[in-house]
Design a protein around this motif. Sequence first.
Motif, PDB file in Angstrom:
ATOM      1  N   HIS A  22       9.335   3.934  13.751  1.00 25.22           N
ATOM      2  CA  HIS A  22      10.303   4.319  12.729  1.00 25.22           C
ATOM      3  C   HIS A  22      10.620   3.255  11.680  1.00 25.22           C
ATOM      4  CE1 HIS A  22      11.149   8.098  14.705  1.00 25.22           C
ATOM      5  NE2 HIS A  22      11.223   7.449  15.858  1.00 25.22           N
ATOM      6  N   SER A  23      10.238   2.024  11.891  1.00 25.28           N
ATOM      7  CA  SER A  23      10.655   0.960  10.966  1.00 25.28           C
ATOM      8  C   SER A  23      10.040   1.114   9.581  1.00 25.28           C
ATOM      9  CB  SER A  23      10.336  -0.418  11.542  1.00 25.28           C
ATOM     10  OG  SER A  23       8.947  -0.568  11.735  1.00 25.28           O
ATOM     11  N   LYS A  24       8.757   1.454   9.501  1.00 21.20           N
ATOM     12  CA  LYS A  24       8.107   1.577   8.188  1.00 21.20           C
ATOM     13  C   LYS A  24       8.695   2.748   7.400  1.00 21.20           C
ATOM     14  CE  LYS A  24       3.701   1.905   5.828  1.00 21.20           C
ATOM     15  NZ  LYS A  24       2.269   2.105   5.918  1.00 21.20           N
ATOM     16  N   ALA A  25       8.894   3.866   8.051  1.00 21.48           N
ATOM     17  CA  ALA A  25       9.453   5.038   7.366  1.00 21.48           C
ATOM     18  C   ALA A  25      10.872   4.761   6.884  1.00 21.48           C
ATOM     19  CB  ALA A  25       9.438   6.257   8.292  1.00 21.48           C
ATOM     20  N   LEU A  26      11.645   4.076   7.701  1.00 27.54           N
ATOM     21  CA  LEU A  26      13.012   3.731   7.300  1.00 27.54           C
ATOM     22  C   LEU A  26      12.993   2.760   6.128  1.00 27.54           C
ATOM     23  CD1 LEU A  26      16.069   3.836   7.671  1.00 27.54           C
ATOM     24  CD2 LEU A  26      15.854   2.053   9.410  1.00 27.54           C
ATOM     25  N   ARG A  27      12.101   1.757   6.182  1.00 25.83           N
ATOM     26  CA  ARG A  27      11.998   0.811   5.066  1.00 25.83           C
ATOM     27  C   ARG A  27      11.623   1.530   3.775  1.00 25.83           C
ATOM     28  NH1 ARG A  27       6.943  -2.254   4.448  1.00 25.83           N
ATOM     29  NH2 ARG A  27       6.548  -0.288   3.463  1.00 25.83           N
ATOM     30  N   ASN A  28      10.646   2.420   3.844  1.00 28.51           N
ATOM     31  CA  ASN A  28      10.247   3.169   2.653  1.00 28.51           C
ATOM     32  C   ASN A  28      11.380   4.046   2.146  1.00 28.51           C
ATOM     33  OD1 ASN A  28       7.742   2.008   2.702  1.00 28.51           O
ATOM     34  ND2 ASN A  28       6.726   3.755   3.635  1.00 28.51           N
ATOM     35  N   PHE A  29      12.099   4.683   3.037  1.00 25.38           N
ATOM     36  CA  PHE A  29      13.222   5.532   2.639  1.00 25.38           C
ATOM     37  C   PHE A  29      14.266   4.725   1.866  1.00 25.38           C
ATOM     38  CE2 PHE A  29      17.502   7.143   3.693  1.00 25.38           C
ATOM     39  CZ  PHE A  29      17.417   8.412   3.124  1.00 25.38           C
ATOM     40  N   ILE A 135       3.594   5.795  -4.630  1.00 30.92           N
ATOM     41  CA  ILE A 135       3.489   4.521  -3.926  1.00 30.92           C
ATOM     42  C   ILE A 135       2.850   4.708  -2.553  1.00 30.92           C
ATOM     43  CG2 ILE A 135       4.758   2.530  -3.007  1.00 30.92           C
ATOM     44  CD1 ILE A 135       4.784   2.716  -6.071  1.00 30.92           C
ATOM     45  N   ASP A 136       3.355   5.660  -1.787  1.00 31.54           N
ATOM     46  CA  ASP A 136       2.805   5.879  -0.446  1.00 31.54           C
ATOM     47  C   ASP A 136       1.528   6.710  -0.462  1.00 31.54           C
ATOM     48  OD1 ASP A 136       4.604   4.417   0.942  1.00 31.54           O
ATOM     49  OD2 ASP A 136       5.779   6.105   1.672  1.00 31.54           O
ATOM     50  N   GLY A 137       1.291   7.408  -1.578  1.00 34.16           N
ATOM     51  CA  GLY A 137       0.103   8.253  -1.663  1.00 34.16           C
ATOM     52  C   GLY A 137       0.196   9.485  -0.792  1.00 34.16           C
ATOM     53  N   LYS A 138       1.415   9.919  -0.512  1.00 40.93           N
ATOM     54  CA  LYS A 138       1.591  11.093   0.345  1.00 40.93           C
ATOM     55  C   LYS A 138       1.303  12.365  -0.449  1.00 40.93           C
ATOM     56  CE  LYS A 138       4.780   9.025   3.529  1.00 40.93           C
ATOM     57  NZ  LYS A 138       5.953   9.182   4.334  1.00 40.93           N
ATOM     58  N   LYS A 139       0.811  13.351   0.258  1.00 38.26           N
ATOM     59  CA  LYS A 139       0.540  14.653  -0.336  1.00 38.26           C
ATOM     60  C   LYS A 139       1.852  15.408  -0.470  1.00 38.26           C
ATOM     61  CE  LYS A 139      -4.009  14.835   1.733  1.00 38.26           C
ATOM     62  NZ  LYS A 139      -4.887  15.465   2.681  1.00 38.26           N
ATOM     63  N   ALA A 144       7.160  17.330   1.374  1.00 33.98           N
ATOM     64  CA  ALA A 144       7.987  18.508   1.631  1.00 33.98           C
ATOM     65  C   ALA A 144       8.465  18.522   3.084  1.00 33.98           C
ATOM     66  CB  ALA A 144       7.206  19.783   1.312  1.00 33.98           C
ATOM     67  N   GLU A 145       7.580  18.195   3.991  1.00 39.92           N
ATOM     68  CA  GLU A 145       7.940  18.186   5.406  1.00 39.92           C
ATOM     69  C   GLU A 145       8.990  17.110   5.700  1.00 39.92           C
ATOM     70  OE1 GLU A 145       5.756  17.143   9.593  1.00 39.92           O
ATOM     71  OE2 GLU A 145       4.590  18.245   8.105  1.00 39.92           O
ATOM     72  N   GLU A 146       8.789  15.902   5.162  1.00 38.39           N
ATOM     73  CA  GLU A 146       9.730  14.807   5.425  1.00 38.39           C
ATOM     74  C   GLU A 146      11.103  15.057   4.818  1.00 38.39           C
ATOM     75  OE1 GLU A 146       8.648  10.718   4.960  1.00 38.39           O
ATOM     76  OE2 GLU A 146       6.572  11.148   5.519  1.00 38.39           O
ATOM     77  N   LEU A 147      11.123  15.689   3.634  1.00 36.62           N
ATOM     78  CA  LEU A 147      12.401  15.926   2.963  1.00 36.62           C
ATOM     79  C   LEU A 147      13.008  17.289   3.314  1.00 36.62           C
ATOM     80  CD1 LEU A 147      11.573  14.491  -0.587  1.00 36.62           C
ATOM     81  CD2 LEU A 147      12.749  13.356   1.302  1.00 36.62           C
ATOM     82  N   SER A 148      12.304  18.051   4.112  1.00 30.51           N
ATOM     83  CA  SER A 148      12.753  19.392   4.530  1.00 30.51           C
ATOM     84  C   SER A 148      12.999  20.304   3.329  1.00 30.51           C
ATOM     85  CB  SER A 148      14.019  19.288   5.387  1.00 30.51           C
ATOM     86  OG  SER A 148      13.793  18.498   6.508  1.00 30.51           O
TER      87      SER A 148
END
Length: 173
Positions: A22-29, A135-139, A144-148
């Motif tokens: 969870h640390s990387k996702a929290l840092r990016n958030f 930045i993250d290059g996410k699709k 959409a999934e992460e932000l619900s």
Amino acid sequence: MTNPYKSNTCDEIVFSSFFKNHSKALRNFIFYKYGDKDQAEDLVQEAFIKLWQNCTTVPIEKAKSYIYTIANNSSLNVIAHQKVVLKYQKDFSGFDKTNESPEFILEEKQFENKLLKAIENLNETQRVAFLMHRIDGKKYSEIAEELSIGIKAVEKRIHLALFELRKEIENFK
């Protein structure tokens, strides 16, 4: 009487695994939300330290929500402090600004500042979606999934972010 949560969150292996997951996702958030990478990394560390200090009272099922809340609140406190510092600097600016550097470097720095300011001025929803994509290059589907939210909502947020950025950059020329 033993605490049922102590064996979970306070277990070093469980905690270490939770940190790695969870640390990387929290840092990016935090970085996307507030725009300062070093601050984001510091706040992630602080959030996990507080989780470790309170591991007996925070079950592992609620730990993710706990660290996000801690990091977000800490960010808000840092921003409030930065506002005070910036106000003081603005009122009592003692910086000597000279034109000793080459014109290109100056223009480049001005453009970079303008771009960062433009990204900062995006509303939170647009900024988060834009930075996750660029930045993250996410699709779009991952965002959409992460932000619900729906994929169309992600598309619209990124489109509006690009529109606002283009408008700001055109005003710079």
